[in-house]
Scaffold this motif. Structure first.
Motif, short mmCIF file in Angstrom:
data_model
loop_
_atom_site.label_atom_id
_atom_site.label_comp_id
_atom_site.label_asym_id
_atom_site.label_seq_id
_atom_site.Cartn_x
_atom_site.Cartn_y
_atom_site.Cartn_z
N GLN A 79 16.77 0.18 -16.64
CA GLN A 79 15.86 0.30 -15.51
C GLN A 79 14.69 1.18 -15.91
O GLN A 79 14.84 2.05 -16.77
N ARG A 135 11.34 -1.14 -19.30
CA ARG A 135 12.64 -1.78 -19.38
C ARG A 135 12.72 -2.90 -20.42
O ARG A 135 13.78 -3.12 -20.99
N ASP A 136 11.61 -3.61 -20.68
CA ASP A 136 11.65 -4.66 -21.70
C ASP A 136 11.94 -4.07 -23.07
O ASP A 136 12.81 -4.56 -23.80
N ASP A 153 15.46 -10.39 -14.88
CA ASP A 153 14.84 -9.25 -14.21
C ASP A 153 15.29 -9.26 -12.76
O ASP A 153 15.23 -10.29 -12.09
N PRO A 195 14.78 -7.39 -9.12
CA PRO A 195 14.00 -6.42 -8.34
C PRO A 195 14.93 -5.49 -7.55
O PRO A 195 16.01 -5.88 -7.13
N GLY A 208 12.51 -2.02 -11.12
CA GLY A 208 13.44 -3.14 -11.28
C GLY A 208 14.41 -2.93 -12.43
O GLY A 208 14.24 -2.04 -13.28
N LYS A 256 16.58 -4.75 -15.68
CA LYS A 256 16.67 -5.85 -16.62
C LYS A 256 18.12 -5.85 -17.06
O LYS A 256 18.65 -4.82 -17.49
#
Length: 138
Positions: A70, A74-75, A111, A113, A119, A121
């Motif tokens: 989070q 996050r990616d 992903d 929300p 958000g 992942k």
């Protein structure tokens, strides 16, 4: 302890050395730690192949690692965590001789929300544990 439980315990111990919090069989907590969260699920041993002389049950046990991060990055955090899991598995593909082979499969991230917060992942990373036992309950 059964071979199955010994193997799952060893896999959890390997995941516990990663920077993310590693749980086993727990529910998703309300807050995701900043370094990420891993939840090892025992999964399914599946139907074994059987050899008769000597009697052995050969499993391709499919465990799962739920991976959750989070935050704003996050990616990148997810990618780093997946790479860490891959490196941990590759460092000892037999879990100290408990398995014939351990192989992680690619995640399929989503992903999610979260109302009023950054958000999430998340993905499930399947891990195939190949091992043999003398009895399906041992």
């Amino acid at each position: 302890m059964s071979a199955r439980e010994t193997i799952l315990t060893a896999l959890h111990a390997r995941l516990s050395i990663l920077p993310a919090t590693a749980l086993r069989g727990d529910v998703l907590p309300e807050r995701v730690p900043t370094d990420g969260l891993l939840i090892l699920r025992d999964g399914e041993p599946g139907e074994p192949e059987v050899t008769l002389s000597p009697l052995r049950y050969h499993y391709q046990h499919r465990a799962e690692i739920e991976t959750v991060v989070q935050g704003a990055n996050r990616d990148a955090a997810f990618d780093t965590l997946c790479a860490c899991i891959g490196a941990a598995v590759a460092a000892d593909r037999t879990l100290g001789g408990l398995c014939d082979w351990v192989e992680a499969e690619a995640p399929q991230p989503v992903d999610l929300p979260v109302e009023g917060a950054a958000g999430l992942k998340a993905a499930v990373i399947p891990v195939i544990l190949s091992y043999s036992t003398a009895d399906p309950l041992s």
